[in-house]
Design a protein around this motif. Sequence first.
Motif, PDB file in Angstrom:
ATOM      1  N   GLU A 101      56.671  66.915  75.120  1.00  0.00           N
ATOM      2  CA  GLU A 101      56.420  65.528  74.711  1.00  0.00           C
ATOM      3  C   GLU A 101      57.728  64.761  74.530  1.00  0.00           C
ATOM      4  O   GLU A 101      57.826  63.598  74.921  1.00  0.00           O
ATOM      5  CB  GLU A 101      55.627  65.494  73.406  1.00  0.00           C
ATOM      6  N   ILE A 102      58.723  65.396  73.936  1.00  0.00           N
ATOM      7  CA  ILE A 102      60.014  64.736  73.740  1.00  0.00           C
ATOM      8  C   ILE A 102      60.664  64.427  75.081  1.00  0.00           C
ATOM      9  O   ILE A 102      61.178  63.316  75.305  1.00  0.00           O
ATOM     10  CB  ILE A 102      60.943  65.618  72.867  1.00  0.00           C
ATOM     11  N   GLN A 103      60.642  65.387  76.021  1.00  0.00           N
ATOM     12  CA  GLN A 103      61.229  65.158  77.330  1.00  0.00           C
ATOM     13  C   GLN A 103      60.477  64.057  78.082  1.00  0.00           C
ATOM     14  O   GLN A 103      61.091  63.230  78.754  1.00  0.00           O
ATOM     15  CB  GLN A 103      61.231  66.450  78.146  1.00  0.00           C
ATOM     16  N   LYS A 104      59.163  64.038  77.953  1.00  0.00           N
ATOM     17  CA  LYS A 104      58.367  62.992  78.590  1.00  0.00           C
ATOM     18  C   LYS A 104      58.702  61.631  77.985  1.00  0.00           C
ATOM     19  O   LYS A 104      58.832  60.631  78.709  1.00  0.00           O
ATOM     20  CB  LYS A 104      56.883  63.289  78.418  1.00  0.00           C
ATOM     21  N   CYS A 105      58.875  61.584  76.691  1.00  0.00           N
ATOM     22  CA  CYS A 105      59.210  60.335  76.005  1.00  0.00           C
ATOM     23  C   CYS A 105      60.579  59.829  76.456  1.00  0.00           C
ATOM     24  O   CYS A 105      60.757  58.640  76.708  1.00  0.00           O
ATOM     25  CB  CYS A 105      59.193  60.559  74.493  1.00  0.00           C
ATOM     26  N   ILE A 106      61.521  60.739  76.593  1.00  0.00           N
ATOM     27  CA  ILE A 106      62.871  60.341  77.017  1.00  0.00           C
ATOM     28  C   ILE A 106      62.868  59.892  78.472  1.00  0.00           C
ATOM     29  O   ILE A 106      63.491  58.889  78.828  1.00  0.00           O
ATOM     30  CB  ILE A 106      63.863  61.503  76.799  1.00  0.00           C
ATOM     31  N   ASP A 107      62.154  60.612  79.335  1.00  0.00           N
ATOM     32  CA  ASP A 107      62.138  60.290  80.763  1.00  0.00           C
ATOM     33  C   ASP A 107      61.388  59.004  81.086  1.00  0.00           C
ATOM     34  O   ASP A 107      61.838  58.207  81.920  1.00  0.00           O
ATOM     35  CB  ASP A 107      61.530  61.445  81.564  1.00  0.00           C
ATOM     36  N   THR A 108      60.243  58.789  80.442  1.00  0.00           N
ATOM     37  CA  THR A 108      59.391  57.665  80.830  1.00  0.00           C
ATOM     38  C   THR A 108      59.412  56.497  79.852  1.00  0.00           C
ATOM     39  O   THR A 108      58.844  55.453  80.141  1.00  0.00           O
ATOM     40  CB  THR A 108      57.935  58.137  80.974  1.00  0.00           C
ATOM     41  N   ASN A 109      60.047  56.671  78.719  1.00  0.00           N
ATOM     42  CA  ASN A 109      60.050  55.658  77.651  1.00  0.00           C
ATOM     43  C   ASN A 109      58.649  55.338  77.149  1.00  0.00           C
ATOM     44  O   ASN A 109      58.399  54.262  76.634  1.00  0.00           O
ATOM     45  CB  ASN A 109      60.751  54.366  78.079  1.00  0.00           C
TER      46      ASN A 109
END
Length: 119
Positions: A101-109
């Motif tokens: 979830e953190i990586q998705k949040c960072i990648d896609t905003n």
Amino acid sequence: MKTNFEKISFILLTTICIICFVVLFFHAGIITTNALFTRLLNIQILLFLLCLIILTLLFICIFLFKLPNRTKIILLLILFILQIFYLKTSFSIPTVNKIIEIQKCIDTNICEKSSTYIY
């Protein structure tokens, strides 16, 4: 001369510490297996395992050295307190889903409002 209280407390603390180690090793096995299969092995996981090894060596050293039973009881009590703190901090290691979830949040905003992250 050993008193009954010393014998009982020594056996009780030893049993409690062994049970805690079983729980800690099981927890460490789950975390390590997930980290290896998802290829998310990092320094946090390695430090987690290093601390577990140090706690285990301390437990073994208590029985290797010839110490009076009162000293062993005090050391086992301190070790039990360290195990409890170690177990509590081990739950702060993020789960695999939280990392994704953190990586998705960072990648896609696009971040979920319900999730809170501590950096």
